[in-house]
Each structure stands twice: as structure tokens, then as C-alpha cells.
Design an enzyme around this catalytic site. Structure first.
Site, PDB file in Angstrom:
ATOM      1  N   ASN A 179       5.460  -4.455   5.993  1.00 49.84           N
ATOM      2  CA  ASN A 179       5.727  -5.799   6.500  1.00 49.84           C
ATOM      3  C   ASN A 179       5.912  -6.878   5.432  1.00 49.84           C
ATOM      4  OD1 ASN A 179       6.034  -6.018   9.296  1.00 49.84           O
ATOM      5  ND2 ASN A 179       3.974  -5.219   9.550  1.00 49.84           N
ATOM      6  N   GLY A 180       4.928  -7.009   4.557  1.00 48.35           N
ATOM      7  CA  GLY A 180       4.998  -8.049   3.526  1.00 48.35           C
ATOM      8  C   GLY A 180       6.210  -7.823   2.638  1.00 48.35           C
ATOM      9  N   THR A 181       6.398  -6.559   2.254  1.00 44.11           N
ATOM     10  CA  THR A 181       7.509  -6.192   1.379  1.00 44.11           C
ATOM     11  C   THR A 181       8.844  -6.613   1.993  1.00 44.11           C
ATOM     12  OG1 THR A 181       6.244  -4.297   0.609  1.00 44.11           O
ATOM     13  CG2 THR A 181       8.627  -4.186   0.299  1.00 44.11           C
TER      14      THR A 181
ATOM     15  N   ARG B 275     -23.379   8.007  14.583  1.00 46.15           N
ATOM     16  CA  ARG B 275     -22.959   8.150  13.187  1.00 46.15           C
ATOM     17  C   ARG B 275     -21.525   7.620  13.029  1.00 46.15           C
ATOM     18  NH1 ARG B 275     -27.655   9.223  12.408  1.00 46.15           N
ATOM     19  NH2 ARG B 275     -28.486  11.065  11.361  1.00 46.15           N
TER      20      ARG B 275
ATOM     21  N   ARG C 131       0.420  -4.845  -4.538  1.00 40.18           N
ATOM     22  CA  ARG C 131       0.644  -5.836  -3.482  1.00 40.18           C
ATOM     23  C   ARG C 131       1.032  -7.156  -4.149  1.00 40.18           C
ATOM     24  NH1 ARG C 131      -0.732  -3.776   1.363  1.00 40.18           N
ATOM     25  NH2 ARG C 131      -2.431  -2.271   1.508  1.00 40.18           N
TER      26      ARG C 131
ATOM     27  N   GLN D 296      -6.357   8.801   4.353  1.00 37.60           N
ATOM     28  CA  GLN D 296      -5.268   8.777   5.340  1.00 37.60           C
ATOM     29  C   GLN D 296      -3.905   8.460   4.705  1.00 37.60           C
ATOM     30  OE1 GLN D 296      -7.024   6.853   9.271  1.00 37.60           O
ATOM     31  NE2 GLN D 296      -8.170   6.196   7.488  1.00 37.60           N
TER      32      GLN D 296
ATOM     33  N   ASP E  75       0.743   2.496   9.014  1.00 32.84           N
ATOM     34  CA  ASP E  75       0.353   1.682  10.182  1.00 32.84           C
ATOM     35  C   ASP E  75       1.391   1.722  11.306  1.00 32.84           C
ATOM     36  OD1 ASP E  75      -1.747   0.982   8.540  1.00 32.84           O
ATOM     37  OD2 ASP E  75      -0.879  -0.936   7.950  1.00 32.84           O
TER      38      ASP E  75
ATOM     39  N   GLY F 177       0.845  -1.206   0.000  1.00 28.45           N
ATOM     40  CA  GLY F 177       0.000   0.000   0.000  1.00 28.45           C
ATOM     41  C   GLY F 177       0.871   1.243   0.000  1.00 28.45           C
TER      42      GLY F 177
ATOM     43  N   GLU G 139      -9.584   0.118  12.608  1.00 25.16           N
ATOM     44  CA  GLU G 139     -10.281  -0.828  11.713  1.00 25.16           C
ATOM     45  C   GLU G 139     -10.105  -2.271  12.184  1.00 25.16           C
ATOM     46  OE1 GLU G 139      -8.623  -0.658   7.745  1.00 25.16           O
ATOM     47  OE2 GLU G 139      -6.574  -0.888   8.482  1.00 25.16           O
TER      48      GLU G 139
END
Ligand code: F6P
Length: 357
Positions: free
Chosen positions: A112-114, A275, A74, A283, A136, A11, A231
Site C-alpha cells: 500500500n504505502g509503496t 495460551r 520502509r 509468516q 496482507d 515489508g 493482529e
């Protein structure tokens, strides 16, 4: 003469361009002759040999520009060793393209994945230097990632704006903040925006405690409540489920995310209007904040320095206010989550923030 490959993966976030600029300017400024190959759309570019030859001028004027001039995608680590739909061995393809192009090193910007794939490539003998990006802030081996502070600013701005309308209408508002499986972004934006309740994955919430906190505010005369929800926030009950059970529950749920489920539950329990606002990918968007511009430039400069010294197999990170190099082996595969006992959480509780626990 050095030939450097560069890619951004996963991302996107703010300051990717600023970081790449920092690397390239450092190399150029050293007087070293360099050639830069920019792989397009993350590891995909390296796998399928999609790249552009870049020069110093490509890195001018991009300090303040959001996104990434190289594009990103990704490429899950989970399947990196599986052949693609045409039977291509992706890892071998990356190695082969690296060698065919005569690269001296590969600069990888990612989360992280990268980093798992970067570590794999490093173990396979490629010269790799990485930079820690993600809103993050969940990357092991660095106190901070670039993109994080910019995202805190945006999420905070969202909470600030919600504050005024929540106050006018006397409503309960949930602001859902990104952060994947961790609560760094929600905690920091929540505190900066004066959220009354902050729910993060590291501290599973009890709905009754949330209702108590809302009722206590009303009793004390505050007719509105701001709840910052990560989230990845999770209830105490759901935290006891296995990953498989949780996924099954989510699939069956009529709510698009945890925030909407909470809104429904809180509304039923309190009889008040609730709401939900989801700033989502805003973001990750737009220009990096000044902090990130400086931070990414510093990290990029050190990456350039490592390349000049021929030191590979490292991520450039930030520890105890110093720019440091961390072995890729140490970084790969570890998540940096918040410690529920951390000082910042204790202090937040001292000023009356509820974590629903
Ligand atoms: O890792 C960054 C991040 O923005 C997370 O906060 C979020 O969970 C995820 O990426 C969203 O991913 P995508 O852009 O693929 O929807």
C-alpha cells in the site's frame, strides 16, 4: 535498448524474487537489449543513489528463494515530501537519479504505502510499472497479492501444530496472525486450520460472544478451542474510540498485543488455561509456495510485457482469474478490506465458526 530500474519496498514477503525474475526473463526472452539497475533497500536506494548493475544471471536460481535480492526498507509516504535530516528533497532526488541514470522505466514491487509513492513518481513524469506484494492481501485493484498464499500456508501450519497440543492438553489456544488492518490472512488460515473462532478487524468482537462460543464447545464435549486472532482485531467497544484514543489505550496497556489481552479476559471468564502463539515474521519468511511462484511469475511476465509495449503508470494485478493492468491512480491510497457480508464469511458461519459477533 532499455534501461530499467527496479526496487522492492516495504515489508518483504515470499516471491519478490520470483516476480523480478519474471520481469527480467520476459524482457530478455523478447530479444530486447536491456540493462537493469537494482536499487538497494527500497526507495532509499533511489533517493540516495545506492544501486547495483544487474544482469540476467542475477535473476537465475532465485525463483524459490525467499526475501529480496535487492533488500527492502520502509520509506513512509506520510513523510516522503518532507526533507531528510540533511535537507534533501526526497522526491526531487528520486526524479533526478532516475534521469541521471537514463532510465526508461522503474519497476516497483510493494504494498500500500509503496504504491502511493509509485503513483506520486508516475504523476511526476517517471515511467512506472508496479507489482502487488504483501502477505496482507490488502491492496486495492487486485484480487490477490503475491506472498499472501505462502503466508496462509505458514499460518495454517502453525494452527495445525497448535491443534494437536491444544487437543492433548484440553487448552484454549490463541494463534495471532499478521495482516495489519485487515483479516484476509487470519480468515483463510483460520478456515484452513479449522479454527473454532476467528477474529478479524472487519468484524469487531464482543467478548461475551467469544465466551459463549467457548462454553458451547465445552457443553458439546470439545475440551479445547482454537482461536485465530488477527493482529488488528478489535473489540466492539474499542472500535467506537477515535484513532487517538485507541493509540492512547494501547500505550497504557500491559499487554503486548490484542491476543494477550483476550487470553487474560477469556481465562478469567472461563477459569481455563489460555495460551498464545504468535508466528510473527515467520509468516513472511522462507521459500514461496508453488502457487506464489506461478502467480508472481505471471505478474512479472505481464509487467515485462507492459515495458516492452511502453505502457506505464500501471500496477499488474489479478481480477476474476485474469492478469490485468490497473491504473496506479486507482490503486494508490485505497485499502482492500474484507466485506463482513462476503460469501466466505457467511459460509464460515454456516459451518459453525464464530466471529465473536
Ligand atoms: O505488511 C506486512 C506486515 O507483515 C503486516 O502483516 C505487519 O503488520 C507488518 O508488516 C509488520 O511490519 P514490520 O516488519 O515492520 O514489523
Amino acid at each position: 535498448m532499455k534501461r530499467i530500474g527496479m526496487l522492492t519496498s516495504g515489508g518483504d514477503c515470499q516471491a519478490l524474487n520470483a516476480a523480478m525474475r519474471g520481469v527480467v526473463k520476459t524482457l530478455l526472452n523478447s530479444g530486447e537489449q536491456i540493462e537493469i539497475i537494482g536499487f538497494l533497500d527500497g526507495y532509499r536506494g533511489l533517493i540516495y543513489s545506492k544501486y547495483r548493475m544487474l544482469s540476467g544471471s542475477d535473476f537465475s536460481g532465485i525463483l524459490t528463494v525467499g526475501g529480496t535480492i535487492l533488500g527492502t526498507s520502509r520509506t513512509p509516504f506520510k513523510t516522503i515530501k518532507d526533507p531528510d535530516e540533511d535537507g534533501l528533497n526526497k522526491v526531487e532526488a528520486m526524479k533526478s537519479n532516475y534521469h541521471k541514470l537514463g532510465l526508461d522505466c522503474l519497476v516497483v514491487l510493494g504494498g500500500n504505502g509503496t504504491h502511493k509513492t509509485a503513483n506520486l513518481l508516475s504523476k511526476e513524469g517517471l515511467n512506472v510499472v508496479t507489482l502487488p506484494k504483501t502477505i496482507d492481501n490488502d491492496l486495492w485493484g487486485t484480487d490477490m497479492t503475491f506472498g499472501f498464499q505462502s503466508a496462509v500456508d505458514i499460518a495454517t501450519d502453525c494452527i495445525d501444530k497448535i491443534h494437536t497440543t491444544a487437543s492433548s492438553h484440553g487448552r484454549i489456544f490463541i494463534v495471532e496472525v499478521m495482516g495489519h488492518k485487515v483479516g484476509w490472512l487470519t480468515l483463510n488460515a483460520g478456515l484452513a486450520g479449522g479454527a473454532d473462532i476467528i477474529l478479524i478487524p472487519e468484524i469487531p468482537y464482543d467478548l461475551n460472544k467469544i465466551i459463549d462460543a467457548v462454553n458451547l464447545r465445552m457443553k458439546r464435549g470439545s475440551h479445547f478451542t482454537i482461536i485465530a486472532v488477527a493482529e488488528g482485531a478489535i473489540s466492539v467497544e474499542d472500535s467506537k474510540l477515535s484513532k487517538k484514543e485507541r493509540l492512547k489505550k494501547m500505550e497504557k496497556s500491559k499487554f503486548p498485543s490484542v491476543s494477550y489481552e483476550l487470553a487474560d479476559q477469556i481465562s478469567q471468564a472461563t477459569g481455563q488455561e489460555v495460551r498464545v502463539t504468535v508466528p510473527g515474521h515467520t509468516q513472511r519468511g522462507g521459500s514461496p509456495c508453488p502457487y506464489d511462484r506461478v502467480f508472481a511469475t505471471r505478474l512479472g511476465a505481464e509487467a515485462g510485457n507492459l515495458i516492452l509495449k511502453g505502457e506505464y503508470g500501471f500496477m499488474v494485478g489479478y481480477k476474476s482469474r485474469e492478469i490485468v493492468k490497473v491504473s496506479l491512480e486507482d490503486v494508490a491510497g485505497k485499502l482492500k478490506a474484507l466485506d463482513p457480508e462476503a460469501g466466505i464469511i457467511k459460509e464460515a458461519k454456516m459451518v459453525g465458526v464464530s466471529f465473536g459477533d
